[in-house]
Design a protein around this motif. Structure first.
Motif, PDB file in Angstrom:
ATOM      1  N   ILE A  94       1.037  -1.360   0.032  1.00 46.89           N
ATOM      2  CA  ILE A  94      -0.038   0.153   0.015  1.00 46.89           C
ATOM      3  C   ILE A  94       0.729   1.228   0.057  1.00 46.89           C
ATOM      4  O   ILE A  94       0.642   2.184  -0.658  1.00 46.89           O
ATOM      5  CB  ILE A  94      -0.820   0.092   1.113  1.00 46.89           C
ATOM      6  CG1 ILE A  94      -1.916  -1.253   0.950  1.00 46.89           C
ATOM      7  CG2 ILE A  94      -1.579   1.248   1.317  1.00 46.89           C
ATOM      8  CD1 ILE A  94      -2.859  -1.339   2.021  1.00 46.89           C
ATOM      9  N   TYR A 118      -6.735  -0.790   0.369  1.00 43.49           N
ATOM     10  CA  TYR A 118      -6.574  -1.413   1.758  1.00 43.49           C
ATOM     11  C   TYR A 118      -6.827  -2.983   1.205  1.00 43.49           C
ATOM     12  O   TYR A 118      -7.136  -3.108   0.238  1.00 43.49           O
ATOM     13  CB  TYR A 118      -7.552  -0.864   2.424  1.00 43.49           C
ATOM     14  CG  TYR A 118      -9.097  -0.848   2.209  1.00 43.49           C
ATOM     15  CD1 TYR A 118      -9.762  -2.062   2.294  1.00 43.49           C
ATOM     16  CD2 TYR A 118      -9.569   0.088   1.659  1.00 43.49           C
ATOM     17  CE1 TYR A 118     -11.253  -1.993   1.893  1.00 43.49           C
ATOM     18  CE2 TYR A 118     -11.021   0.207   0.919  1.00 43.49           C
ATOM     19  CZ  TYR A 118     -11.634  -1.050   1.341  1.00 43.49           C
ATOM     20  OH  TYR A 118     -13.329  -0.896   0.777  1.00 43.49           O
ATOM     21  N   ARG A 119      -6.539  -3.627   2.326  1.00 44.91           N
ATOM     22  CA  ARG A 119      -6.510  -4.915   2.345  1.00 44.91           C
ATOM     23  C   ARG A 119      -7.769  -5.485   3.159  1.00 44.91           C
ATOM     24  O   ARG A 119      -7.891  -4.819   4.433  1.00 44.91           O
ATOM     25  CB  ARG A 119      -5.436  -5.830   2.690  1.00 44.91           C
ATOM     26  CG  ARG A 119      -4.232  -5.770   1.800  1.00 44.91           C
ATOM     27  CD  ARG A 119      -2.976  -6.153   2.323  1.00 44.91           C
ATOM     28  NE  ARG A 119      -1.927  -6.563   0.937  1.00 44.91           N
ATOM     29  CZ  ARG A 119      -0.989  -5.607   0.661  1.00 44.91           C
ATOM     30  NH1 ARG A 119      -0.804  -4.655   1.456  1.00 44.91           N
ATOM     31  NH2 ARG A 119      -0.297  -5.854  -0.187  1.00 44.91           N
TER      32      ARG A 119
END
Length: 131
Positions: A94, A118-119
């Motif tokens: 990121i 984002y994850r």
């Protein structure tokens, strides 16, 4: 005449299928809330499409995905584009030094939108919207 959602989503679908399907990556679109004939400003349409292309290219280069989901909604002048893939194990970090994510953020800023990366639950998500 091309400044409508239908044109934008058709181009997104065509690009995603051309890039992902030869690699065996399934792509699913959820455009149920999109009104295909609704007008969209040319600058917004262009920047959203370029963000989308960058996201798909990043998936091809960095993810070992088998599925990509694309969600797009627009109500009036408010829009949201979300692209997620099901395997973030090799997706660029990121806070990467690469230009892809930086370019997406810059393009979102040009159209007064936010860009979130984002994850979530094993998925890598890019979300752009002004809602």
């Amino acid at each position: 005449s091309h400044d409508n959602e239908g044109n934008l989503t058709d181009r997104m679908r065509g690009h995603a299928e051309a890039m992902l399907m030869p690699l065996g990556i399934e792509v699913e679109f959820d455009l149920s809330a999109a009104q295909q004939n609704q007008n969209i400003a040319p600058e917004i349409r262009q920047q959203l499409y370029l963000i989308f292309k960058e996201a798909i290219n990043n998936i091809v280069k960095h993810a070992e995905a088998t599925l990509v989901n694309v969600y797009y909604t627009q109500q009036g002048k408010k829009f949201r584009l979300r692209i997620e893939n099901n395997n973030d194990s090799k997706v660029e970090p990121i806070h990467s030094t690469g230009q892809g994510l930086k370019n997406m953020h810059m393009r979102a800023t040009k159209i007064k939108a936010r860009c979130a990366v984002y994850r979530l639950n094993g998925k890598f998500v890019i979300e752009v919207g002004n809602d």
